[in-house]
Design an enzyme around this catalytic site. Structure first.
Site, PDB file in Angstrom:
ATOM      1  N   ASP A  31     -37.113  -9.018  16.934  1.00 39.36           N
ATOM      2  CA  ASP A  31     -36.896 -10.271  17.653  1.00 39.36           C
ATOM      3  C   ASP A  31     -38.090 -10.649  18.526  1.00 39.36           C
ATOM      4  O   ASP A  31     -38.224 -11.808  18.912  1.00 39.36           O
ATOM      5  CB  ASP A  31     -35.665 -10.163  18.557  1.00 39.36           C
ATOM      6  CG  ASP A  31     -34.387  -9.985  17.783  1.00 39.36           C
ATOM      7  OD1 ASP A  31     -34.230 -10.636  16.737  1.00 39.36           O
ATOM      8  OD2 ASP A  31     -33.534  -9.185  18.220  1.00 39.36           O
ATOM      9  N   ASP A  61     -31.863 -22.281  17.581  1.00 39.22           N
ATOM     10  CA  ASP A  61     -32.175 -22.178  19.016  1.00 39.22           C
ATOM     11  C   ASP A  61     -32.898 -23.389  19.586  1.00 39.22           C
ATOM     12  O   ASP A  61     -33.837 -23.247  20.369  1.00 39.22           O
ATOM     13  CB  ASP A  61     -33.028 -20.937  19.286  1.00 39.22           C
ATOM     14  CG  ASP A  61     -32.279 -19.667  18.962  1.00 39.22           C
ATOM     15  OD1 ASP A  61     -31.043 -19.687  19.025  1.00 39.22           O
ATOM     16  OD2 ASP A  61     -32.915 -18.656  18.645  1.00 39.22           O
TER      17      ASP A  61
END
Length: 608
Positions: A547, A323
């Protein structure tokens, strides 16, 4: 953890799909047979009736409707110049592929005949062959064998229950040059020799810490033997923090699990300065300018441990900095989704420098395989995202004195939920003359699932100069989308949106939703070489690890609160202002989230 965003998209001709030059080995991962974190491949042995021979029949691995078997033949009688082994199956088994012998089947009767290089067997000499097969119902071990028409009765190990994990498959074709001496055990790769696909013919490390969490859950022992990634997401994780295993402890355990075969251990290298500039829940400990600390306190110590000769026999897969690079394409000025922190990281170049340094430093270790992160189809699948991202990957790989050869491959869908394959519609379908690409769900994206995206991105990267044998990994840990909500067929053709929404497996509200998604399930189990250009399906994100927190939580690790993890959040431009679709009551990222793990098991596809 992965983000999505898009620019202005216009319809373009469909790109050519990948024609991979990588050998599509029909190998699957040799996984663990017990939740107690052991990588020993269990076996079943059966003997039968002549003083002249012994046969050890080993069911090395078993899964769903398939299995792999190894057979060791020992000649206890007079020398022979060729051999034929015969047995009968009793459970509907069917041989599908063999090696080191010509294996044929007629009805339930199976015959394995020697090849030119392994037919000669002296008294007391042994040789081995193997095969893959299918079965329905049960898979009983044969109880009687013949060598050249004579029954065997040599002593063998009593049969045991076969494991229920995918196979470690030897090469699909026999060697073209006969060996000088018939092999008695499968060959292994010399330590430090980098192979084309590290997962082929190898077991994969099961993290005992994750396995313990999974096994403690009701029903969790069904998956607690699966391999997952080990996350090095802060400097303290290298030595071990808060009572958890450090890097050396994991590598030592990997050596124990390895035994005499090959073993892959999967590491997530994840602590860039200014990490995850477009999100908050997974922000890291290093500030935007702390590139020197990243090099000297994070990458250098990891490299020093991995380069220890003690670990030279392991195949070490590193997935490098999730990411990060895609944010410099999609979330910087002049994009409407730009954030000030991503603009800072683009301006200071520390994502490029950090990843380039990591790839070069780790890539110099002969038994390390670097796989760089490449987002997912719902982030980079659009033409104006994919091309610039691929160029940026090349720029990073060649920065800091590195080269494209430091990248063994790329990984997609890490810690995300994008479906592996959408089989109820394709990008070329139309409804009433309207392209599927014009549906609200697809929104002009070039790809509708992760397999097509991974293969398409691979073709683009190879065209830019990456190795033609570039391998891709797909994280399938949470993209199964099974359960009662899984569509059985295409949606109605009343409109293009009804057609797509009614048939898509991915049940998220938007492909930009990434945090603790409700309704998700475990995906395909880890396996090697499942499709052209794909080195493996992996569970890089350990299922059951959060998450991000649903509400703000004070913590010493720099992890912020992100609205996308709050089920009440109404969205932002990155998910076209949809609700977040997140589960409630989630803990901080990386912490165990029991209710999510239970939902993932309930909705698993293939089902548990």
């Amino acid at each position: 953890m992965s983000r999505t965003t898009r620019g202005t998209h216009a319809p373009r001709p469909t790109v050519n799909r990948l024609r991979s030059s990588r050998t599509a080995l029909l190998a699957a991962l040799g996984l663990l047979a017990a939740s107690g974190a052991t990588a020993t491949v269990l076996s079943s042995s059966a003997g039968a009736a002549s003083a002249g021979c012994r046969v050890d029949y080993q069911v090395s691995n078993q899964w769903n409707t398939g299995f792999g078997a190894n057979v060791v033949l020992t000649n206890l009688g007079d020398p022979v110049s060729s051999w034929t082994v015969e047995w009968t199956f009793a459970g509907g088994q069917q041989v599908t592929q063999g090696w080191n012998a010509t294996v044929t089947q007629s009805g339930t009767a199976v015959t394995a005949a020697s090849l030119s290089y392994n037919g000669s067997l002296a008294t007391g000499g042994s040789t081995s062959f193997g095969f893959n097969g299918s079965y329905s119902g049960t898979n009983p071990v044969p109880t009687a064998f013949k060598l050249n028409g004579v029954s065997c009765n040599g002593a063998t190990t009593p049969p045991t229950t076969p494991p229920t994990t995918p196979p470690t498959t030897p090469p699909t074709t026999p060697p073209t040059t006969p060996p000088t001496t018939p092999p008695t055990t499968p060959p292994t790769t010399p330590p430090g020799t980098r192979v084309d696909n590290p997962y082929a013919g190898a077991k994969v490390y099961v993290n005992p810490e994750w396995a313990a969490h999974a096994a403690a859950e009701p029903g969790g022992t069904r998956v607690s033997n699966q391999p997952t990634g080990v996350w090095l997401d802060r400097i303290a994780a290298i030595a071990g923090a808060n009572g958890k295993m450090g890097l050396r402890a994991h590598l030592d355990e990997a050596l124990r699990q390895k035994g005499s075969g090959e073993l892959v251990i999967q590491l997530v290298v994840y602590d860039l300065p200014g990490r995850d500039c477009a999100a908050l829940s997974s922000n890291g400990e290093l500030g935007p300018t702390e590139i020197d600390r990243y090099r000297t306190e994070f990458i250098d110590p990891i490299a020093a441990v991995l380069a220890d000769p003690k670990y030279a026999a392991l195949r070490i897969v590193t997935t490098v900095e999730l990411d990060s690079l895609p944010n410099l394409v999609t979330n910087t000025t002049p994009r409407a989704t730009a954030t000030p922190t991503c603009d800072v990281m683009k301006a200071n170049g520390n994502y490029i420098k950090g990843i380039g340094y990591a790839l070069k430093k780790l890539g110099a270790i002969p038994n390390v395989y670097n796989y760089a992160d490449a987002g997912h189809h719902g982030w980079l699948g659009w033409d104006d995202n994919l091309g610039p991202s691929a160029e940026l990957f090349k720029q990073a790989a060649t920065s800091e004195g590195g080269s494209l050869s430091d990248v063994h491959g790329f990984i997609v869908n890490t810690a995300n939920y994008s479906a592996l394959q959408e089989k109820n519609f394709t990008i070329d379908d139309t409804v009433g003359g309207t392209s599927v690409r014009q549906s609200k769900w697809v929104d002009w994206n070039r790809y509708v699932d992760e397999l097509s995206y991974a293969q398409g991105l691979r073709a683009k990267l190879v065209s830019l100069g990456f190795d033609s044998n570039l391998g891709m990994l797909i994280d399938t840990s949470r993209n199964g989308w099974g359960g009662t909500a899984r569509p059985a067929g295409p949606g109605p053709q009343t409109s293009v949106d009804a057609y797509v929404d009614g048939g898509r497996y991915d049940r998220r509200l938007n492909t930009g939703n990434w945090c603790n998604q409700a309704g998700a399930g475990l995906g395909e189990r880890p396996q090697a070489a499942p499709a052209p250009g794909i080195d493996a399906y992996v569970w890089m994100k350990p299922p059951g690890e959060s998450d991000g927190a649903s509400k703000p939580v004070s913590n010493p690790d720099g992890k912020g609160y992100d609205g996308m993890c709050d089920p009440a959040y109404t969205g932002n431009p990155r998910n076209n202002n949809h609700m977040s679709g997140a589960l409630p009551n989630a803990p901080l990222s990386g912490e165990w989230f029991s209710s999510q793990f239970q939902e993932l098991m309930k909705n698993a596809y293939p089902a548990l």
